[in-house]
Write an enzyme that holds these catalytic residues in place. Structure first.
Site, mmCIF file in Angstrom:
data_model
loop_
_atom_site.group_PDB
_atom_site.id
_atom_site.type_symbol
_atom_site.label_atom_id
_atom_site.label_comp_id
_atom_site.label_asym_id
_atom_site.label_seq_id
_atom_site.Cartn_x
_atom_site.Cartn_y
_atom_site.Cartn_z
ATOM 1 N N HIS A 21 80.929 43.977 74.379
ATOM 2 C CA HIS A 21 79.942 42.817 74.932
ATOM 3 C C HIS A 21 79.494 41.451 73.420
ATOM 4 O O HIS A 21 79.526 41.099 73.499
ATOM 5 C CB HIS A 21 78.752 43.642 75.571
ATOM 6 C CG HIS A 21 78.797 44.510 76.448
ATOM 7 N ND1 HIS A 21 79.377 43.912 77.541
ATOM 8 C CD2 HIS A 21 79.028 45.994 76.696
ATOM 9 C CE1 HIS A 21 79.260 45.310 78.299
ATOM 10 N NE2 HIS A 21 79.738 46.349 77.169
ATOM 11 N N ASP A 25 71.731 41.730 64.769
ATOM 12 C CA ASP A 25 70.490 42.840 65.766
ATOM 13 C C ASP A 25 69.997 41.203 65.929
ATOM 14 O O ASP A 25 69.181 40.472 65.972
ATOM 15 C CB ASP A 25 69.579 43.454 64.169
ATOM 16 C CG ASP A 25 69.383 44.169 65.290
ATOM 17 O OD1 ASP A 25 69.547 44.906 65.008
ATOM 18 O OD2 ASP A 25 68.182 44.805 64.302
ATOM 19 N N THR A 26 69.715 42.483 66.926
ATOM 20 C CA THR A 26 68.715 41.703 68.491
ATOM 21 C C THR A 26 67.803 42.746 69.429
ATOM 22 O O THR A 26 68.142 43.450 68.830
ATOM 23 C CB THR A 26 69.980 41.436 69.770
ATOM 24 O OG1 THR A 26 70.975 40.001 68.402
ATOM 25 C CG2 THR A 26 69.107 40.244 70.613
ATOM 26 N N PHE A 57 75.443 42.481 79.356
ATOM 27 C CA PHE A 57 75.309 43.739 79.507
ATOM 28 C C PHE A 57 73.387 44.874 78.280
ATOM 29 O O PHE A 57 72.674 42.996 78.373
ATOM 30 C CB PHE A 57 75.726 44.493 78.020
ATOM 31 C CG PHE A 57 75.215 43.902 76.666
ATOM 32 C CD1 PHE A 57 75.914 42.662 76.296
ATOM 33 C CD2 PHE A 57 74.953 44.435 75.500
ATOM 34 C CE1 PHE A 57 75.486 42.146 74.974
ATOM 35 C CE2 PHE A 57 74.074 43.598 74.107
ATOM 36 C CZ PHE A 57 75.018 42.195 73.775
ATOM 37 N N GLY A 58 72.783 45.593 78.501
ATOM 38 C CA GLY A 58 71.703 46.077 78.087
ATOM 39 C C GLY A 58 71.013 45.362 79.119
ATOM 40 O O GLY A 58 70.596 45.813 80.017
HETATM 41 P P1 ITT Z 1 74.815 47.002 67.047
HETATM 42 O O1 ITT Z 1 73.803 47.549 66.409
HETATM 43 O O2 ITT Z 1 76.567 48.329 66.717
HETATM 44 O O3 ITT Z 1 75.685 45.662 66.402
HETATM 45 P P2 ITT Z 1 73.548 47.832 69.243
HETATM 46 O O4 ITT Z 1 74.165 47.401 69.869
HETATM 47 O O5 ITT Z 1 73.476 48.834 68.928
HETATM 48 O O6 ITT Z 1 75.360 47.253 68.408
HETATM 49 P P3 ITT Z 1 71.291 46.097 68.026
HETATM 50 O O7 ITT Z 1 70.509 46.689 68.075
HETATM 51 O O8 ITT Z 1 71.721 44.746 67.601
HETATM 52 O O9 ITT Z 1 73.157 46.806 68.949
HETATM 53 O O10 ITT Z 1 70.427 45.655 70.299
HETATM 54 C C1 ITT Z 1 69.588 46.254 70.392
HETATM 55 C C2 ITT Z 1 70.236 46.438 71.902
HETATM 56 O O11 ITT Z 1 69.434 45.548 72.339
HETATM 57 C C3 ITT Z 1 70.650 46.297 73.092
HETATM 58 O O12 ITT Z 1 71.019 48.352 72.328
HETATM 59 C C4 ITT Z 1 70.600 46.333 73.965
HETATM 60 O O13 ITT Z 1 70.614 46.768 74.848
HETATM 61 C C5 ITT Z 1 69.989 45.099 73.170
HETATM 62 N N1 ITT Z 1 70.394 43.508 73.389
HETATM 63 C C6 ITT Z 1 70.807 42.724 72.777
HETATM 64 N N2 ITT Z 1 71.546 42.016 72.668
HETATM 65 C C7 ITT Z 1 71.265 41.490 74.019
HETATM 66 C C8 ITT Z 1 71.622 40.856 74.804
HETATM 67 O O14 ITT Z 1 72.351 39.442 74.727
HETATM 68 N N3 ITT Z 1 71.386 40.885 76.269
HETATM 69 C C9 ITT Z 1 71.105 41.698 76.707
HETATM 70 N N4 ITT Z 1 70.279 42.954 75.680
HETATM 71 C C10 ITT Z 1 70.798 42.912 74.669
#
Ligand code: ITT
Length: 195
Positions: free
Chosen positions: A11, A68-69, A148-149
């Site tokens: 995503h 990282d988010t 997503f998420g």
């Molecule tokens: P990578 O580390 O492989 O990039 P990840 O899914 O583990 O992928 P993150 O650690 O950055 O990514 O994100 C942590 C969680 O935050 C992610 O699994 C989602 O549940 C949520 N998240 C991140 N970006 C988001 C978005 O744009 N909208 C909604 N939820 C998000």
């Protein structure tokens, strides 16, 4: 310019490539032979973005960036924050995370939250970071099927719909990641004009 995006999240890849456009050729982790999960052992988003970008740079020597988010909820003292992926379980279970978030906020009137994205860029061994933030609130029930998420629960300020009720394009114009990637593009242009 060819650049590796250090993510296993399809995503994120779609969102970022839409903003970057055709000027940059995004290379995936799979394409450079990295198939394992990169350990995210940092205590902050900044540290984790840096760890992921360095991991790729050290393995490949290629210019790269990582995002990282985290979702930071005011009434929960900033949780889930850096633990957003593994809030409810050990895996990336979006449904379970959303259920847990709704449960933790039950009866709370303060539903203020924000998404924060930190991007670490490494070009020719030099690291730079940019950040993107969107403020909003957590809905009382999930709505929408896009994104997503935590998207089905996040309503950005000045809107009455969740991110999951928006097209990818609309989310990108106001989102944490869209804003961070816009700064990334500016940074890449600045770096390129120096050569
Ligand atoms: P990578 O580390 O492989 O990039 P990840 O899914 O583990 O992928 P993150 O650690 O950055 O990514 O994100 C942590 C969680 O935050 C992610 O699994 C989602 O549940 C949520 N998240 C991140 N970006 C988001 C978005 O744009 N909208 C909604 N939820 C998000």
């Amino acid at each position: 310019m060819k650049i590796v995006f250090a993510t296993n999240n399809a995503h994120k890849l779609a969102e970022v490539s839409a903003v970057l456009g055709s000027e940059y050729e995004l290379v995936t982790l799979r394409e450079v032979g990295i198939t394992e999960d990169i350990p995210e052992t940092g205590a902050t988003l900044d540290e984790n973005a840096s760890i992921k970008a360095h991991y790729v740079y050290e393995r490949t020597g290629l210019n790269c960036f990582a995002d990282d988010t985290g979702l930071e909820v005011e009434a929960l003292g900033g949780a889930p924050g850096v633990h957003s992926a593994r809030y409810a379980t050990d895996g990336h279970d979006f449904e379970a995370n959303n259920r847990k978030l709704l449960h933790e906020l039950e009866g709370k009137s303060n539903r203020k939250a924000r998404f924060r994205t930190v991007i670490s860029l490494i070009v020719d061994g030099v690291e730079r970071q940019v950040e993107g933030i969107v403020e909003g609130k957590i809905a009382t029930s999930e709505a929408g099927a896009e994104g997503f998420g935590y998207d089905p629960l996040f309503i950005p300020d000045d809107y009455d719909r969740t991110f999951a009720e928006m097209s990818a394009e609309e989310k990108n114009t106001i989102s944490h990641r869209g804003r961070a990637v816009a700064k990334l593009v500016k940074l890449l242009h600045e770096i390129e004009t120096k050569y």
